[in-house]
Write a protein that holds these residues in place. Structure first.
Motif, PDB file in Angstrom:
ATOM      1  N   THR A   1       0.852  -1.181   0.000  1.00 47.45           N
ATOM      2  CA  THR A   1       0.000   0.000   0.000  1.00 47.45           C
ATOM      3  C   THR A   1       0.890   1.233   0.000  1.00 47.45           C
ATOM      4  O   THR A   1       1.835   1.325   0.779  1.00 47.45           O
ATOM      5  CB  THR A   1      -0.907   0.012   1.248  1.00 47.45           C
ATOM      6  N   VAL A   2       0.581   2.170  -0.868  1.00 45.92           N
ATOM      7  CA  VAL A   2       1.366   3.391  -0.982  1.00 45.92           C
ATOM      8  C   VAL A   2       0.479   4.582  -0.644  1.00 45.92           C
ATOM      9  O   VAL A   2      -0.653   4.667  -1.122  1.00 45.92           O
ATOM     10  CB  VAL A   2       1.926   3.547  -2.421  1.00 45.92           C
ATOM     11  N   GLN A   3       1.008   5.476   0.176  1.00 40.59           N
ATOM     12  CA  GLN A   3       0.280   6.696   0.498  1.00 40.59           C
ATOM     13  C   GLN A   3       0.380   7.632  -0.703  1.00 40.59           C
ATOM     14  O   GLN A   3       1.463   8.066  -1.064  1.00 40.59           O
ATOM     15  CB  GLN A   3       0.888   7.353   1.743  1.00 40.59           C
ATOM     16  N   ALA A   4      -0.731   7.922  -1.346  1.00 39.97           N
ATOM     17  CA  ALA A   4      -0.712   8.712  -2.570  1.00 39.97           C
ATOM     18  C   ALA A   4      -0.945  10.193  -2.326  1.00 39.97           C
ATOM     19  O   ALA A   4      -0.845  10.991  -3.233  1.00 39.97           O
ATOM     20  CB  ALA A   4      -1.761   8.186  -3.535  1.00 39.97           C
ATOM     21  N   VAL A   5      -1.250  10.582  -1.120  1.00 36.21           N
ATOM     22  CA  VAL A   5      -1.536  11.984  -0.834  1.00 36.21           C
ATOM     23  C   VAL A   5      -0.222  12.718  -0.595  1.00 36.21           C
ATOM     24  O   VAL A   5       0.586  12.322   0.227  1.00 36.21           O
ATOM     25  CB  VAL A   5      -2.460  12.114   0.395  1.00 36.21           C
ATOM     26  N   GLN A   6      -0.002  13.773  -1.354  1.00 33.02           N
ATOM     27  CA  GLN A   6       1.211  14.568  -1.237  1.00 33.02           C
ATOM     28  C   GLN A   6       0.818  16.030  -1.384  1.00 33.02           C
ATOM     29  O   GLN A   6      -0.061  16.362  -2.176  1.00 33.02           O
ATOM     30  CB  GLN A   6       2.199  14.163  -2.323  1.00 33.02           C
ATOM     31  N   HIS A   7       1.503  16.893  -0.645  1.00 32.50           N
ATOM     32  CA  HIS A   7       1.231  18.326  -0.751  1.00 32.50           C
ATOM     33  C   HIS A   7       1.709  18.836  -2.106  1.00 32.50           C
ATOM     34  O   HIS A   7       2.848  18.628  -2.482  1.00 32.50           O
ATOM     35  CB  HIS A   7       1.946  19.088   0.369  1.00 32.50           C
ATOM     36  N   ILE A   8       0.819  19.470  -2.831  1.00 31.55           N
ATOM     37  CA  ILE A   8       1.179  20.090  -4.100  1.00 31.55           C
ATOM     38  C   ILE A   8       1.044  21.596  -3.894  1.00 31.55           C
ATOM     39  O   ILE A   8      -0.050  22.100  -3.666  1.00 31.55           O
ATOM     40  CB  ILE A   8       0.271  19.620  -5.246  1.00 31.55           C
ATOM     41  N   PRO A   9       2.176  22.310  -3.951  1.00 33.05           N
ATOM     42  CA  PRO A   9       2.126  23.750  -3.673  1.00 33.05           C
ATOM     43  C   PRO A   9       1.398  24.516  -4.761  1.00 33.05           C
ATOM     44  O   PRO A   9       1.439  24.146  -5.932  1.00 33.05           O
ATOM     45  CB  PRO A   9       3.598  24.156  -3.599  1.00 33.05           C
ATOM     46  N   GLY A  10       0.747  25.610  -4.358  1.00 34.15           N
ATOM     47  CA  GLY A  10       0.110  26.511  -5.308  1.00 34.15           C
ATOM     48  C   GLY A  10       1.158  27.414  -5.941  1.00 34.15           C
ATOM     49  O   GLY A  10       2.304  27.476  -5.497  1.00 34.15           O
ATOM     50  N   ILE A  11       0.756  28.160  -6.966  1.00 35.08           N
ATOM     51  CA  ILE A  11       1.698  28.996  -7.702  1.00 35.08           C
ATOM     52  C   ILE A  11       2.336  30.051  -6.808  1.00 35.08           C
ATOM     53  O   ILE A  11       3.523  30.371  -6.960  1.00 35.08           O
ATOM     54  CB  ILE A  11       1.034  29.615  -8.950  1.00 35.08           C
TER      55      ILE A  11
END
Length: 139
Positions: A30-40
């Motif tokens: 099982t892989v944790q797929a949630v990652q913070h994606i920064p805004g512009i």
């Protein structure tokens, strides 16, 4: 006619053995797929120390546009400045690039281009950009 002959040949042939059952696929971790994606805004945010360096080494000294571009390039590339090294392992925000002193082509662009719109810089449109003689490539 051919269809009737083919049907008769198939009916007269021995029954095929059932195919062997395939083993079940292996269980994947099982892989944790949630990652913070920064805004512009977070991607392009210039850290205060970097902003101060830009002001001191490039903007405050004034001079021609070419002089400021040369000082900006020196600040980004040379020792005593950012001394950025190429690293294609990931794309960093401006703050991460400042911290790590490593950038891929996109991170490098982010570290250079937002400053054109800062005080002391007058962005040139493509129409007014100087080009190499005989080409449409900006200098």
């Amino acid at each position: 006619m051919y269809a009737l002959a083919l049907a008769a040949a198939l009916a007269a042939s021995p029954a095929a053995e059932p195919a062997a059952a395939l083993p079940p696929p292996p269980t994947l971790p099982t892989v944790q797929a949630v990652q913070h994606i920064p805004g512009i805004d977070e991607v392009l945010e210039i850290p205060p120390d970097l902003r101060a360096m830009l002001q001191e080494r490039v903007i405050a000294r004034g001079g021609s546009r070419e002089d400021r571009i040369e000082r900006l390039a020196a600040m980004v590339l040379e020792a005593g400045g950012l001394a950025l090294e190429y690293d294609n392992d990931r794309t960093r925000t401006v703050a991460e690039t400042w911290r790590d002193r490593r950038a891929n082509c996109l991170s490098f662009t982010w570290c250079s281009s937002p400053w054109r719109a800062r005080p002391g810089w007058k962005p040139a449109s493509r129409k007014s950009a100087r080009c190499w003689p005989g080409t449409a490539t900006p200098v």
